[in-house]
Scaffold this active site. Structure first.
Site, PDB file in Angstrom:
ATOM      1  N   LYS A  38       0.808  -1.234   0.000  1.00  0.00           N
ATOM      2  CA  LYS A  38       0.000   0.000   0.000  1.00  0.00           C
ATOM      3  C   LYS A  38       0.836   1.278   0.000  1.00  0.00           C
ATOM      4  O   LYS A  38       0.356   2.322  -0.431  1.00  0.00           O
ATOM      5  CB  LYS A  38      -0.953   0.003   1.201  1.00  0.00           C
ATOM      6  CG  LYS A  38      -0.239   0.214   2.511  1.00  0.00           C
ATOM      7  CD  LYS A  38      -1.183   0.114   3.680  1.00  0.00           C
ATOM      8  CE  LYS A  38      -0.447   0.576   4.922  1.00  0.00           C
ATOM      9  NZ  LYS A  38      -0.857  -0.074   6.144  1.00  0.00           N
ATOM     10  N   ARG A 133      -5.161   1.368  17.865  1.00  0.00           N
ATOM     11  CA  ARG A 133      -5.879   1.414  16.592  1.00  0.00           C
ATOM     12  C   ARG A 133      -6.812   0.206  16.609  1.00  0.00           C
ATOM     13  O   ARG A 133      -7.714   0.184  17.434  1.00  0.00           O
ATOM     14  CB  ARG A 133      -4.906   1.443  15.401  1.00  0.00           C
ATOM     15  CG  ARG A 133      -5.586   1.964  14.136  1.00  0.00           C
ATOM     16  CD  ARG A 133      -4.645   2.135  12.977  1.00  0.00           C
ATOM     17  NE  ARG A 133      -4.217   0.842  12.428  1.00  0.00           N
ATOM     18  CZ  ARG A 133      -3.336   0.706  11.439  1.00  0.00           C
ATOM     19  NH1 ARG A 133      -2.779   1.784  10.908  1.00  0.00           N
ATOM     20  NH2 ARG A 133      -3.000  -0.487  10.977  1.00  0.00           N
TER      21      ARG A 133
HETATM   22  C1  LIG Z   1       0.236  -0.468   6.687  1.00  0.00           C
HETATM   23  C2  LIG Z   1       0.188  -1.648   7.546  1.00  0.00           C
HETATM   24  C3  LIG Z   1       1.332  -2.440   7.706  1.00  0.00           C
HETATM   25  C4  LIG Z   1       2.654  -2.116   7.055  1.00  0.00           C
HETATM   26  O1  LIG Z   1       3.276  -1.070   7.709  1.00  0.00           O
HETATM   27  P1  LIG Z   1       4.772  -0.623   7.359  1.00  0.00           P
HETATM   28  O2  LIG Z   1       5.130   0.272   8.459  1.00  0.00           O
HETATM   29  O3  LIG Z   1       4.715   0.030   6.032  1.00  0.00           O
HETATM   30  O4  LIG Z   1       5.594  -1.855   7.321  1.00  0.00           O
HETATM   31  C5  LIG Z   1       1.229  -3.543   8.497  1.00  0.00           C
HETATM   32  N1  LIG Z   1       0.075  -3.885   9.118  1.00  0.00           N
HETATM   33  C6  LIG Z   1      -1.030  -3.157   8.991  1.00  0.00           C
HETATM   34  C7  LIG Z   1      -2.258  -3.586   9.698  1.00  0.00           C
HETATM   35  C8  LIG Z   1      -1.020  -2.018   8.207  1.00  0.00           C
HETATM   36  O5  LIG Z   1      -2.139  -1.288   8.083  1.00  0.00           O
END
Ligand SMILES: *Cc1c(COP(=O)(O)O)cnc(C)c1O
Length: 362
Positions: A38, A133
């Site tokens: 993402k 979260r």
């Molecule tokens: C975006 C996201 C990640 C990845 O995070 P990074 O810091 O880019 O490695 C992992 N887990 C969840 C639930 C996320 O939303």
């Protein structure tokens, strides 16, 4: 017509090196990597490189990106890592093999839909560990939901539990936090009478445990995006040595459209800028400045742009223009020149979603 700007150049060879390095490092400590796409808006070239570099699964918070990855021919398991909306349950089942969850109502809907589509869908239950979260704050409730899934939901398979840290609450994935997660997983296992397939110990920030070699033994899955794409956080915020990782995968290139000597303090009655804010200006007299044809709609915040040349300072921006002080620059900027910037995570997210920005793989 020659090369078009602004453009975001992506060095896929360096990206692949990063994927392979992280996969290897995690693998040597018994941890599988979910490649989170993402951060680059799920660009198919990026997703394919994650695949080729050896991640175990491809993950995103957006189903559109997962669908693009499937259409790009990736056959690895797909994972939805944002708690699914009730309104997207049908697509979650159609497009993904596993999802992270924290609401029984959604899991029941996933079960009904999986049954309709003749599928078995895996879920990871998220435990709240303090980052505030997603996830069950009441860990007894998580255990009860795990039992319910195990005993009542035929088309859902409880694959494991996980947690998220370092996102909203900026909480560190310390050894203690992760051990707490393992303890909770073991309570679930006791109740179910079997081992869980996955204990998912966080995202990029948990790579600190890999680097330190102290990730609790039973944590066997991490979801990594930023650490592969940029690896800025590990170095800049946590002072880790990430010299094995290529830090030049993404470069923003923008074209100079005006170069003039101008006052540094606006002339007239100061009210609000294009975004409704009243900025503070410092009067440094007349200085040379360049305008480049890229703006806030393309990258978000101008203070997050990281110039690659000495003596260049980003002063500010409006939607489609960025104002750069070049008085102290080593070269004499002219209209048509190209300026290069490094990016951070936020900039990357915006740049890869702006249709004004050409994506160029090099
Ligand atoms: C975006 C996201 C990640 C990845 O995070 P990074 O810091 O880019 O490695 C992992 N887990 C969840 C639930 C996320 O939303």
């Amino acid at each position: 017509m020659g090369e078009r700007y602004p453009r975001l150049e992506i060095n896929l060879a360096h990206l692949k090196h990063n994927v392979a390095t992280i996969v290897e490092k995690c693998g040597s400590q018994g941890v599988q990597v979910m490649g989170v796409i993402k951060g680059a808006n799920g660009l198919p070239e990026v997703a394919k490189t994650f695949d080729e570099g050896g991640v175990a699964m491809i993950a995103s918070s957006r189903l559109e990106q997962i669908e693009d990855a499937i259409n790009a021919g990736i056959e690895k398991p797909m994972v939805m890592i944002r708690i699914p909306m009730l309104s997207e349950v049908e697509d979650v089942i159609r497009l993904t093999d596993m999802s992270l969850n924290s609401e029984l109502e959604v899991i029941k809907a996933l079960n009904a839909e999986a049954r309709r589509q003749g599928k078995l869908h895996k879920v990871i239950l998220m435990a709240e560990m303090g980052d505030l979260r997603e996830g069950y704050w009441d860990h007894e409730e998580l255990i009860e939901v795990a039992e319910y899934i195990e005993n009542k939901l035929i088309n859902i398979q409880l694959a494991g539990i996980g947690t998220n840290v370092g996102c909203y609450g900026a909480i560190l994935p310390t050894v203690d936090k992760l051990e707490e997660l393992v303890e909770l997983a073991e309570k679930v296992e006791q109740r179910l009478g079997r081992e869980l397939e996955y204990i998912a110990g966080g995202a990029t920030s948990s790579l600190m445990r890999i680097w330190d070699g102290n990730i609790p033994k039973r944590v066997n899955l991490l979801r990594v995006g930023e650490g592969i794409l940029l690896s800025r956080d590990m170095e800049v915020f946590y002072n880790y040595d990430v010299s094995e990782i290529c830090r030049d995968v993404f470069r923003l290139k923008a074209e100079v459209i005006e170069v003039k000597d101008k006052p540094t303090y606006p002339i007239g009655t100061i009210a609000v800028d294009a975004f409704g804010h009243t900025p503070v200006y410092v009067d440094r007299g007349i200085r040379r400045r360049a305008l480049i044809a890229v703006g806030k709609v393309d990258y978000g915040a101008p203070e997050d742009l990281l110039p690659m040349e000495e003596g260049i300072e980003v002063l500010g921006a409006s939607s489609d223009h960025t104002i750069i002080d070049v008085e102290d620059a080593a070269r004499d900027f002219k209209v048509g020149d190209i300026m290069t910037f490094d990016v951070c995570y936020a900039t990357l997210v915006y740049l890869t979603s702006s249709r004004n920005v050409r994506i160029v793989c090099v």
